[in-house]
Design a protein around this motif. Structure first.
Motif, PDB file in Angstrom:
ATOM      1  N   ALA A   1       0.845  -1.196   0.000  1.00  0.00           N
ATOM      2  CA  ALA A   1       0.000   0.000   0.000  1.00  0.00           C
ATOM      3  C   ALA A   1       0.883   1.250   0.000  1.00  0.00           C
ATOM      4  CB  ALA A   1      -0.904  -0.011   1.244  1.00  0.00           C
ATOM      5  N   PRO A   2       0.858   2.054  -1.080  1.00  0.00           N
ATOM      6  CA  PRO A   2       1.795   3.167  -1.195  1.00  0.00           C
ATOM      7  C   PRO A   2       1.395   4.404  -0.404  1.00  0.00           C
ATOM      8  CG  PRO A   2       0.366   3.146  -3.093  1.00  0.00           C
ATOM      9  CD  PRO A   2       0.005   1.924  -2.278  1.00  0.00           C
ATOM     10  N   ALA A   3       2.401   5.189  -0.058  1.00  0.00           N
ATOM     11  CA  ALA A   3       2.162   6.546   0.441  1.00  0.00           C
ATOM     12  C   ALA A   3       1.833   7.445  -0.740  1.00  0.00           C
ATOM     13  CB  ALA A   3       3.407   7.055   1.174  1.00  0.00           C
ATOM     14  N   LYS A   4       1.417   8.684  -0.445  1.00  0.00           N
ATOM     15  CA  LYS A   4       1.144   9.656  -1.506  1.00  0.00           C
ATOM     16  C   LYS A   4       1.747  11.007  -1.122  1.00  0.00           C
ATOM     17  CE  LYS A   4      -2.120  12.011   0.986  1.00  0.00           C
ATOM     18  NZ  LYS A   4      -1.934  13.397   1.496  1.00  0.00           N
ATOM     19  N   LEU A   5       1.948  11.823  -2.146  1.00  0.00           N
ATOM     20  CA  LEU A   5       2.328  13.220  -1.962  1.00  0.00           C
ATOM     21  C   LEU A   5       1.251  14.099  -2.577  1.00  0.00           C
ATOM     22  CD1 LEU A   5       6.106  13.114  -2.965  1.00  0.00           C
ATOM     23  CD2 LEU A   5       5.143  13.044  -0.650  1.00  0.00           C
ATOM     24  N   ASN A   6       0.983  15.221  -1.943  1.00  0.00           N
ATOM     25  CA  ASN A   6       0.101  16.231  -2.518  1.00  0.00           C
ATOM     26  C   ASN A   6       0.987  17.257  -3.223  1.00  0.00           C
ATOM     27  OD1 ASN A   6      -1.342  15.326   0.232  1.00  0.00           O
ATOM     28  ND2 ASN A   6      -2.909  15.899  -1.260  1.00  0.00           N
TER      29      ASN A   6
ATOM     30  N   ALA B   1       1.611  12.409   9.110  1.00  0.00           N
ATOM     31  CA  ALA B   1       2.632  13.018   8.259  1.00  0.00           C
ATOM     32  C   ALA B   1       2.069  13.651   6.995  1.00  0.00           C
ATOM     33  CB  ALA B   1       3.672  11.957   7.871  1.00  0.00           C
ATOM     34  N   GLY B   2       0.791  13.407   6.673  1.00  0.00           N
ATOM     35  CA  GLY B   2       0.240  13.896   5.425  1.00  0.00           C
ATOM     36  C   GLY B   2       0.603  13.018   4.248  1.00  0.00           C
ATOM     37  N   LEU B   3       0.984  11.762   4.521  1.00  0.00           N
ATOM     38  CA  LEU B   3       1.409  10.837   3.473  1.00  0.00           C
ATOM     39  C   LEU B   3       0.352   9.776   3.149  1.00  0.00           C
ATOM     40  CD1 LEU B   3       5.127  10.316   4.592  1.00  0.00           C
ATOM     41  CD2 LEU B   3       4.253  11.859   2.810  1.00  0.00           C
ATOM     42  N   GLY B   4      -0.777   9.808   3.858  1.00  0.00           N
ATOM     43  CA  GLY B   4      -1.905   8.948   3.501  1.00  0.00           C
ATOM     44  C   GLY B   4      -1.777   7.496   3.879  1.00  0.00           C
ATOM     45  N   GLY B   5      -0.894   7.156   4.818  1.00  0.00           N
ATOM     46  CA  GLY B   5      -0.680   5.752   5.144  1.00  0.00           C
ATOM     47  C   GLY B   5      -1.921   5.029   5.623  1.00  0.00           C
ATOM     48  N   GLY B   6      -2.673   5.642   6.519  1.00  0.00           N
ATOM     49  CA  GLY B   6      -3.879   4.999   7.034  1.00  0.00           C
ATOM     50  C   GLY B   6      -4.924   4.775   5.952  1.00  0.00           C
ATOM     51  N   SER B   7      -5.113   5.773   5.088  1.00  0.00           N
ATOM     52  CA  SER B   7      -6.077   5.642   3.991  1.00  0.00           C
ATOM     53  C   SER B   7      -5.645   4.565   3.006  1.00  0.00           C
ATOM     54  CB  SER B   7      -6.222   6.979   3.262  1.00  0.00           C
ATOM     55  OG  SER B   7      -6.794   7.958   4.100  1.00  0.00           O
ATOM     56  N   SER B   8      -4.353   4.516   2.711  1.00  0.00           N
ATOM     57  CA  SER B   8      -3.841   3.498   1.790  1.00  0.00           C
ATOM     58  C   SER B   8      -4.023   2.099   2.373  1.00  0.00           C
ATOM     59  CB  SER B   8      -2.361   3.762   1.505  1.00  0.00           C
ATOM     60  OG  SER B   8      -1.884   2.928   0.472  1.00  0.00           O
ATOM     61  N   ASP B   9      -3.782   1.959   3.680  1.00  0.00           N
ATOM     62  CA  ASP B   9      -3.981   0.665   4.336  1.00  0.00           C
ATOM     63  C   ASP B   9      -5.445   0.222   4.261  1.00  0.00           C
ATOM     64  OD1 ASP B   9      -1.302   0.835   5.014  1.00  0.00           O
ATOM     65  OD2 ASP B   9      -1.693   1.470   7.079  1.00  0.00           O
ATOM     66  N   ALA B  10      -6.363   1.191   4.430  1.00  0.00           N
ATOM     67  CA  ALA B  10      -7.790   0.867   4.365  1.00  0.00           C
ATOM     68  C   ALA B  10      -8.178   0.394   2.974  1.00  0.00           C
ATOM     69  CB  ALA B  10      -8.623   2.084   4.765  1.00  0.00           C
ATOM     70  N   ALA B  11      -7.687   1.089   1.943  1.00  0.00           N
ATOM     71  CA  ALA B  11      -7.969   0.674   0.565  1.00  0.00           C
ATOM     72  C   ALA B  11      -7.401  -0.711   0.292  1.00  0.00           C
ATOM     73  CB  ALA B  11      -7.388   1.696  -0.411  1.00  0.00           C
ATOM     74  N   ALA B  12      -6.185  -0.961   0.782  1.00  0.00           N
ATOM     75  CA  ALA B  12      -5.568  -2.273   0.604  1.00  0.00           C
ATOM     76  C   ALA B  12      -6.389  -3.363   1.269  1.00  0.00           C
ATOM     77  CB  ALA B  12      -4.146  -2.254   1.174  1.00  0.00           C
ATOM     78  N   ALA B  13      -6.909  -3.074   2.465  1.00  0.00           N
ATOM     79  CA  ALA B  13      -7.712  -4.061   3.185  1.00  0.00           C
ATOM     80  C   ALA B  13      -8.995  -4.389   2.433  1.00  0.00           C
ATOM     81  CB  ALA B  13      -8.034  -3.539   4.589  1.00  0.00           C
TER      82      ALA B  13
ATOM     83  N   TRP C   1     -17.765   2.463  -1.023  1.00  0.00           N
ATOM     84  CA  TRP C   1     -17.559   2.086   0.372  1.00  0.00           C
ATOM     85  C   TRP C   1     -16.279   2.715   0.918  1.00  0.00           C
ATOM     86  CZ3 TRP C   1     -18.648  -3.813  -0.683  1.00  0.00           C
ATOM     87  CH2 TRP C   1     -19.999  -3.962  -0.997  1.00  0.00           C
ATOM     88  N   ALA C   2     -15.263   2.804   0.055  1.00  0.00           N
ATOM     89  CA  ALA C   2     -14.000   3.415   0.470  1.00  0.00           C
ATOM     90  C   ALA C   2     -14.213   4.856   0.914  1.00  0.00           C
ATOM     91  CB  ALA C   2     -12.982   3.356  -0.672  1.00  0.00           C
ATOM     92  N   ALA C   3     -15.084   5.585   0.214  1.00  0.00           N
ATOM     93  CA  ALA C   3     -15.344   6.988   0.555  1.00  0.00           C
ATOM     94  C   ALA C   3     -15.975   7.130   1.935  1.00  0.00           C
ATOM     95  CB  ALA C   3     -16.238   7.626  -0.506  1.00  0.00           C
ATOM     96  N   GLU C   4     -16.663   6.093   2.396  1.00  0.00           N
ATOM     97  CA  GLU C   4     -17.246   6.132   3.737  1.00  0.00           C
ATOM     98  C   GLU C   4     -16.171   6.036   4.819  1.00  0.00           C
ATOM     99  OE1 GLU C   4     -20.523   3.428   4.323  1.00  0.00           O
ATOM    100  OE2 GLU C   4     -20.994   3.441   2.177  1.00  0.00           O
TER     101      GLU C   4
ATOM    102  N   VAL D   1      -9.328   7.579   0.767  1.00  0.00           N
ATOM    103  CA  VAL D   1      -9.288   6.131   0.564  1.00  0.00           C
ATOM    104  C   VAL D   1      -9.588   5.726  -0.882  1.00  0.00           C
ATOM    105  CG1 VAL D   1     -10.164   3.890   1.352  1.00  0.00           C
ATOM    106  CG2 VAL D   1      -9.824   5.742   2.997  1.00  0.00           C
ATOM    107  N   PRO D   2     -10.607   6.320  -1.556  1.00  0.00           N
ATOM    108  CA  PRO D   2     -10.864   5.903  -2.946  1.00  0.00           C
ATOM    109  C   PRO D   2      -9.672   6.107  -3.880  1.00  0.00           C
ATOM    110  CG  PRO D   2     -12.732   7.135  -2.073  1.00  0.00           C
ATOM    111  CD  PRO D   2     -11.627   7.272  -1.080  1.00  0.00           C
ATOM    112  N   PHE D   3      -8.882   7.152  -3.661  1.00  0.00           N
ATOM    113  CA  PHE D   3      -7.716   7.412  -4.511  1.00  0.00           C
ATOM    114  C   PHE D   3      -6.788   6.206  -4.567  1.00  0.00           C
ATOM    115  CE2 PHE D   3      -3.172   8.516  -4.328  1.00  0.00           C
ATOM    116  CZ  PHE D   3      -2.992   9.017  -5.615  1.00  0.00           C
ATOM    117  N   PHE D   4      -6.604   5.550  -3.435  1.00  0.00           N
ATOM    118  CA  PHE D   4      -5.639   4.450  -3.359  1.00  0.00           C
ATOM    119  C   PHE D   4      -6.131   3.172  -4.014  1.00  0.00           C
ATOM    120  CE2 PHE D   4      -4.152   7.216   0.102  1.00  0.00           C
ATOM    121  CZ  PHE D   4      -2.803   7.310  -0.238  1.00  0.00           C
ATOM    122  N   LEU D   5      -7.404   3.116  -4.384  1.00  0.00           N
ATOM    123  CA  LEU D   5      -7.899   1.955  -5.135  1.00  0.00           C
ATOM    124  C   LEU D   5      -7.539   2.045  -6.610  1.00  0.00           C
ATOM    125  CD1 LEU D   5     -11.430   1.496  -3.520  1.00  0.00           C
ATOM    126  CD2 LEU D   5      -9.453  -0.022  -3.271  1.00  0.00           C
ATOM    127  N   GLY D   6      -7.102   3.217  -7.061  1.00  0.00           N
ATOM    128  CA  GLY D   6      -6.683   3.391  -8.440  1.00  0.00           C
ATOM    129  C   GLY D   6      -5.180   3.238  -8.580  1.00  0.00           C
TER     130      GLY D   6
END
Length: 296
Positions: free
Chosen positions: A15-20, A111-123, A143-146, A151-156
């Motif tokens: 599950a990757p991190a992200k940068l804004n 950190a603003g790197l999206g780790g938790g959201s990425s983990d949720a999408a991965a799960a 469902w990811a948006a909930e 979270v939806p970003f990381f599914l792509g």
């Protein structure tokens, strides 16, 4: 993200991190969220979610520490987005299967790197696959948006411009750039940063950053970087100004805070440049420093 089968019993997701690369706050919404426009790019810094399905009917999560990421404040119960994602999937599909789940944390938290959201999408993705549920991608994104705005970003795959509260996603071309990422010893609450941010009368456009990323033009992207939340974060943590000063001493194409912070990143000319910058930041005493390319 990269989803693959480890063996007959176990599945895995990186599950990757992200940068804004761009972040504008457009308005405060009546539901408490903010309208935003952001250009997000996944990077080659990953958490790993390991998933072993079983017939127990119970979901058990174990959190483990990877390099340079702590898990001291990471719950392993229903407060964790990984557990919440899997339980949401079970609820919506009526699935009664269970799983042993192991989360290996490498992405720094707060950190603003999206780790938790990425983990949720991965799960969500790995549970649907491993349990053979066959949930349609559009439904999984809903469902990811909930679970969270990012979270939806990381599914792509790849970069995207995200609008609304972050759940409206428009894929963006480009990638192949290199970055140095640094997270100081102190994190920030996303909600607190937003509380100190005032939407502008005349919002900026993400178009210059999107165009630069599409061309793979590191110099132009460095000039187009922008984050409306950075000044709010600077009013809450002295680390923001310290990081600005540290990155200003490096030969970067541009630099700024990612998301709500406190991590900063610099745009580099190539991966060798990113590694040199990372060594210099480490020599300055920063402990969580990464030289990365785009996510595979």
């Amino acid at each position: 993200m990269r989803l693959y089968r480890v063996d007959a019993d176990q599945w895995a997701v990186d599950a990757p991190a992200k940068l804004n690369l761009f972040f504008e706050v457009l308005a405060k919404r009546s539901d408490g969220y903010h309208e935003i426009e952001t250009l997000m790019c996944p990077i080659g810094l990953y958490d790993t979610v390991l998933f072993v399905p079983n017939a127990s009917g119970q979901v058990r999560l174990i959190c483990a520490k990877g390099s340079r990421a702590g898990t001291d404040d990471l719950p392993a119960d229903g407060r964790n987005l990984v557990v919440r994602a899997i339980e949401l999937l079970r609820e919506r599909t009526g699935c009664r299967l269970g799983a042993e789940v192991r989360l290996i944390k490498r992405i720094p938290m707060q950190a603003g790197l999206g780790g938790g959201s990425s983990d949720a999408a991965a799960a969500l993705a790995v549970a649907s696959q491993a349990w053979g549920l066959g949930v349609a991608p559009a439904e999984l994104r809903q469902w990811a948006a909930e679970l969270g705005s990012d979270v939806p970003f990381f599914l792509g795959r790849g970069a995207a411009v995200c609008r609304g509260r972050g759940e409206i996603i428009e894929p963006a071309p480009g990638g192949g750039l290199s970055f140095v990422v640094v997270r100081p010893d102190e994190g920030l609450s996303t909600a607190e940063v937003y509380r100190h941010c005032r939407p502008p009368d005349e919002p900026r456009s993400s178009a210059p950053a999107v165009a630069a990323l599409g061309r793979g033009d590191a110099a132009a992207l460095g000039r187009a970087l922008f984050n409306r939340l950075e000044s709010a974060a600077a009013s809450l943590s002295p680390w923001i100004e310290r990081l600005r000063c540290a990155l200003a001493r490096l030969d970067l194409c541009g630099y700024q805070m990612s998301g709500s912070g406190t991590a900063f990143f610099g745009v580099c000319r190539h991966l060798r440049h990113a590694r040199t910058a990372a060594m210099r930041l480490t020599a300055m005493g920063f402990r969580q420093v990464f030289a990365v390319g785009g996510a595979v």
